[in-house]
Design a protein around this motif. Structure first.
Motif, short mmCIF file in Angstrom:
data_model
loop_
_atom_site.label_atom_id
_atom_site.label_comp_id
_atom_site.label_asym_id
_atom_site.label_seq_id
_atom_site.Cartn_x
_atom_site.Cartn_y
_atom_site.Cartn_z
N GLY A 22 0.96 -1.36 0.19
CA GLY A 22 -0.10 0.12 -0.39
C GLY A 22 0.67 1.34 0.05
N TRP A 23 1.97 0.98 0.34
CA TRP A 23 2.95 2.61 0.32
C TRP A 23 3.05 2.89 -0.89
N MET A 24 2.72 1.78 -1.85
CA MET A 24 3.11 2.82 -3.36
C MET A 24 2.43 3.81 -3.71
N ILE A 25 0.87 3.46 -2.71
CA ILE A 25 -0.36 4.56 -3.59
C ILE A 25 -0.36 5.57 -2.49
N ASP A 26 -0.11 5.90 -1.84
CA ASP A 26 -0.09 6.02 -0.21
C ASP A 26 0.85 7.40 -0.16
N SER A 27 1.56 8.15 -0.57
CA SER A 27 2.22 9.06 -1.03
C SER A 27 2.13 10.68 -2.02
N PRO A 28 2.70 11.37 -0.92
CA PRO A 28 2.54 12.07 -1.62
C PRO A 28 3.01 12.39 -3.63
N VAL A 29 4.26 11.19 -3.82
CA VAL A 29 4.80 11.36 -4.88
C VAL A 29 3.67 10.36 -6.07
N TYR A 207 0.76 -2.52 -18.16
CA TYR A 207 -1.11 -2.65 -17.73
C TYR A 207 -1.84 -3.21 -17.74
N HIS A 208 -2.19 -3.32 -18.74
CA HIS A 208 -3.07 -4.25 -19.67
C HIS A 208 -2.92 -5.80 -19.14
N LEU A 209 -1.60 -6.49 -19.72
CA LEU A 209 -1.28 -7.83 -18.65
C LEU A 209 -1.33 -8.29 -17.36
N PHE A 210 -1.10 -7.19 -16.79
CA PHE A 210 -0.68 -6.97 -15.54
C PHE A 210 -2.60 -7.42 -15.01
N LEU A 211 -2.93 -5.97 -14.83
CA LEU A 211 -4.54 -6.17 -14.86
C LEU A 211 -5.37 -7.28 -14.64
N ASN A 212 -4.73 -8.37 -16.52
CA ASN A 212 -6.26 -9.17 -16.49
C ASN A 212 -5.41 -10.58 -17.09
N THR A 213 -4.34 -11.00 -15.95
CA THR A 213 -3.75 -12.38 -15.65
C THR A 213 -3.68 -12.62 -13.94
N SER A 214 -3.37 -13.73 -13.78
CA SER A 214 -2.89 -13.97 -12.33
C SER A 214 -1.70 -12.81 -12.03
N LEU A 215 -1.25 -12.22 -12.29
CA LEU A 215 0.12 -11.53 -12.06
C LEU A 215 -0.83 -10.53 -11.48
N SER A 216 -2.38 -10.03 -10.89
CA SER A 216 -2.92 -8.99 -10.42
C SER A 216 -3.57 -9.50 -9.10
N ASP A 217 -4.07 -11.43 -8.90
CA ASP A 217 -4.36 -11.71 -7.67
C ASP A 217 -4.08 -11.54 -6.74
N GLY A 218 -4.70 -11.40 -5.95
CA GLY A 218 -4.41 -10.74 -4.52
C GLY A 218 -4.47 -9.35 -4.40
N ILE A 220 -4.27 -5.31 -4.52
CA ILE A 220 -5.79 -4.82 -3.50
C ILE A 220 -5.08 -3.42 -4.39
N GLU A 221 -6.45 -2.79 -4.93
CA GLU A 221 -5.80 -1.63 -5.89
C GLU A 221 -4.95 -1.94 -7.10
N PRO A 222 -4.77 -3.32 -8.00
CA PRO A 222 -4.01 -2.84 -9.02
C PRO A 222 -4.07 -2.00 -9.79
N GLY A 223 -5.57 -1.70 -10.71
CA GLY A 223 -4.72 -0.01 -11.26
C GLY A 223 -4.41 1.03 -11.36
N LYS A 224 -4.11 1.42 -9.79
CA LYS A 224 -3.42 2.36 -8.91
C LYS A 224 -1.87 1.97 -9.23
#
Length: 252
Positions: A22-29, A207-218, A220-224
């Motif tokens: 979660g730290w990836m998307i919970d920062s000012p950057v 972006y497309h393959l990550f969101l539509n394959t098992s790479l993003s299983d589990g 949280i908020e994979p799109g962001k």
């Protein structure tokens, strides 16, 4: 009064889900790269259109008319946003987003009446850094947004999700302006793929393959998180090219 077991109205507390990444998307950057506010979006729009305007004005002939420069600048800034919505039967970006046209007009006026800013862009590393940072931040947003829109609009055929269509749309979204006006043909890729073309392809594919394959299983908020990594990738490559940090191949 009844006797026996008493049914409790209390419910068990829901388990707390801990996001290890979660730290990836919970920062000012991350807030800036994902453009969480309209102010950040408008700032990046201005930087994006100014950088495109710099290329248009530097390449235009001295006797070129204002109308030629203005239309050329619109095409350069919104090429991908024109092609991809037409591909997926949507409204092109310059027709749907008034803020984008305002940003183009503002940058055009700056280039027309304050041409010294283009020289500052070549002399000031800080100004160039800010321009590239905002330019690539908005470009990553365009690539991810239109890749996702194409993925939702295109029906799957041989696979459980459309594979190549959204990636092609995302690639065009990130570099479509290079082919406008259409009389350029394939001249922009005659000498090979430019860095924005290659990064647009790699970013949209990831972006497309990550969101539509098992790479993003589990995840949280994979799109962001995928968008965050695409933005970082675009910015690092853009800065490397802007400041001459790329390797040069010597011709024998």
């Amino acid at each position: 009064m009844g006797f026996g077991s008493r049914r409790s109205n209390d419910t068990e507390p829901e388990p707390v889900v801990v996001d290890p990444t979660g730290w990836m998307i919970d920062s000012p950057v991350a807030d800036f790269l994902l453009m969480h506010t309209n102010e950040i979006k408008y700032m990046c729009m201005l930087g994006y259109t100014f950088m495109h305007g710099s290329k248009v004005f530097n390449s235009a002939k001295p006797d070129a008319s204002i109308a030629y420069k203005f239309v050329n600048m619109i095409l350069a800034c919104t090429g991908g946003g024109i092609f991809v919505p037409i591909f997926i039967n949507k409204i092109p970006v310059p027709l749907a987003q008034d803020a984008y046209i305002i940003a183009i007009l503002t940058s055009f006026l700056l280039h027309t009446y304050a041409p010294v800013l283009r020289e500052v862009l070549t002399k000031s590393g800080l100004f160039l850094f800010a321009g590239v940072f905002s330019y690539e931040t908005l470009r990553s947003y365009v690539v991810c947004s239109l890749t996702a829109a194409a993925g939702a609009a295109i029906a799957p055929s041989q696979f459980s999700f459309p594979v190549f269509g959204p990636i092609i749309c995302g690639t065009v979204a990130g570099c479509g302006g290079a082919f406008l006006p259409l009389n350029k043909g394939l001249e922009p890729i005659k000498g090979g793929l430019a860095p924005p073309m290659l990064t647009a392809f790699l970013g949209s594919a990831f972006y497309h393959l990550f969101l539509n394959t098992s790479l993003s299983d589990g995840c949280i908020e994979p799109g962001k998180k995928a968008h965050f990594h695409v933005a970082l990738f675009f910015i690092l490559v853009g800065l490397a090219n802007a400041f001459g940090a790329t390797a040069k191949v010597k011709k024998s």
